[in-house]
Design an enzyme around this catalytic site. Structure first.
Site, short mmCIF file in Angstrom:
data_model
loop_
_atom_site.label_atom_id
_atom_site.label_comp_id
_atom_site.label_asym_id
_atom_site.label_seq_id
_atom_site.Cartn_x
_atom_site.Cartn_y
_atom_site.Cartn_z
N GLU A 1 7.51 3.50 11.08
CA GLU A 1 7.33 3.69 12.51
C GLU A 1 5.98 3.18 13.02
O GLU A 1 5.75 3.15 14.23
CB GLU A 1 7.48 5.17 12.86
CG GLU A 1 8.91 5.67 12.78
CD GLU A 1 9.09 7.08 13.30
OE1 GLU A 1 8.05 7.75 13.54
OE2 GLU A 1 10.24 7.51 13.47
N LYS A 2 5.10 2.76 12.12
CA LYS A 2 3.84 2.16 12.60
C LYS A 2 4.14 0.95 13.48
O LYS A 2 3.49 0.73 14.49
CB LYS A 2 2.93 1.75 11.44
CG LYS A 2 1.56 1.24 11.93
CD LYS A 2 0.67 0.85 10.78
CE LYS A 2 1.03 -0.50 10.22
NZ LYS A 2 0.71 -1.62 11.17
N HIS B 1 0.85 -1.18 0.00
CA HIS B 1 0.00 0.00 0.00
C HIS B 1 0.89 1.24 0.00
O HIS B 1 2.12 1.12 -0.08
CB HIS B 1 -0.95 -0.01 1.20
CG HIS B 1 -0.27 -0.27 2.52
ND1 HIS B 1 0.61 0.63 3.10
CD2 HIS B 1 -0.32 -1.33 3.36
CE1 HIS B 1 1.05 0.15 4.24
NE2 HIS B 1 0.51 -1.05 4.43
N GLN B 2 0.28 2.41 0.10
CA GLN B 2 1.05 3.65 0.00
C GLN B 2 2.08 3.79 1.12
O GLN B 2 3.10 4.46 0.95
CB GLN B 2 0.10 4.86 0.01
CG GLN B 2 -0.71 5.00 -1.27
CD GLN B 2 0.17 5.17 -2.50
OE1 GLN B 2 1.16 5.89 -2.48
NE2 GLN B 2 -0.20 4.52 -3.59
N GLY B 3 1.84 3.15 2.25
CA GLY B 3 2.83 3.17 3.32
C GLY B 3 4.11 2.49 2.89
O GLY B 3 5.21 3.02 3.08
N HIS B 4 3.98 1.31 2.28
CA HIS B 4 5.16 0.61 1.75
C HIS B 4 5.84 1.44 0.67
O HIS B 4 7.07 1.55 0.63
CB HIS B 4 4.75 -0.74 1.14
CG HIS B 4 4.24 -1.74 2.12
ND1 HIS B 4 2.94 -2.16 2.13
CD2 HIS B 4 4.87 -2.42 3.12
CE1 HIS B 4 2.78 -3.06 3.09
NE2 HIS B 4 3.94 -3.23 3.71
#
Length: 282
Positions: free
Chosen positions: A150-151, A34-37
């Site tokens: 950091e999640k 997803h956009q986090g990756h």
């Protein structure tokens, strides 16, 4: 974009591309990108000559076999997403056999107590699995820089400890949490949320932000009590834990000190889907 399934072929490819002063950036993932990756990959692309992205659902870090079975997998969709960033990314999507060579089990690690806090209390053996796969991947890819979100702040701290204790020559880069417009931290598990849970899940981050504001004037215990009350009567979200911890040790705060950095950590069940998040408090 070529997808490598075997580490020997991956190593040969990296060796053929490396020149003097070439830096290799590495983003390990379990897929369902997803956009986090993608934000991690963008950071790696901006600061390295080569970027390797691994896509591997690691069985040894799951304490719940049903969660492992249902974890979303779509390699072609992941590759297509990566292609939107660059066609020069190297993808490593190994089989379990290629990684573990017939012995799919974790080794035991001592992370100086970091592994016994928060997630470690609720997911038996999880961080042994994380340490095992990350060390194996570092040995295979041999990156100069590796990028983690950091999640999973506790995981990030443990990987930094792994690198330090085992003298692994890689620089660990922590990257800020990527959130949806409604504040929900992006996660591969979000795709499994039922519609009614998607509507209420942003309540998690809303509560974290309110807890941060309260932490400025109230004791840690009072803030924890307040958060627990917010979830006590929620119809669709079940709080597993909320903890305010010292960022360095991850130990629960008993009394605030001006010289320490604190962070709030939370784990919530939305139906059967477990969501985690955190926020810096000072």
């Amino acid at each position: 974009m070529i997808v490598f399934r075997k580490k020997d072929e991956l190593n040969a490819r990296i060796s053929s591309l490396k020149e003097e002063n070439t830096t290799v950036g590495f983003v390990p993932t379990m897929g369902a990108l997803h956009q986090g990756h993608l934000s991690l990959v963008e950071e790696a692309l901006a600061n390295n000559n080569l970027v390797v992205v691994s896509i591997f659902v690691n069985p040894t870090q799951f304490d719940n076999s049903e969660d492992l079975k249902k974890y979303p997998r779509n390699l072609q969709q992941d590759v297509d997403l990566l292609n939107t960033l660059s066609d020069k990314i190297i993808v490593y999507a190994p089989t379990v056999e290629d990684i573990y060579e017939g012995e799919t089990k974790s080794r035991k690690f001592n992370f100086d107590g970091l592994e016994h806090q928060m997630e470690g209390k609720f997911r038996d053996g999880h961080f042994d699995g994380v340490g095992t796969i990350v060390k194996l991947l570092f040995d295979i890819v041999k990156p100069n820089n590796a990028y983690f979100g950091e999640k999973d702040f506790q995981q990030l701290a443990i990987i930094k400890k792994l690198v330090s204790k085992y003298n692994i020559p890689v620089n660990i880069v922590g990257c800020k949490i990527k959130r949806d417009a409604n504040g929900l931290a992006l996660s591969s598990r979000n795709t499994r949320l039922k519609p009614e849970h998607k509507v209420v899940a942003p309540f998690i981050y809303k509560t974290l932000k309110a807890a941060k504001e309260k932490f400025g004037t109230k004791s840690a215990n009072k803030v924890v009590e307040w958060v627990e009350n917010q979830f006590a009567n929620h119809e669709l979200l079940e709080l597993e834990y909320f903890t305010i911890a010292d960022e360095a040790t991850l130990k629960t705060v008993k009394r605030k000190s001006k010289n320490k950095q604190y962070r709030a950590f939370i784990a919530v069940y939305a139906g059967k889907i477990r969501l985690i998040d955190n926020i810096a408090l000072n």
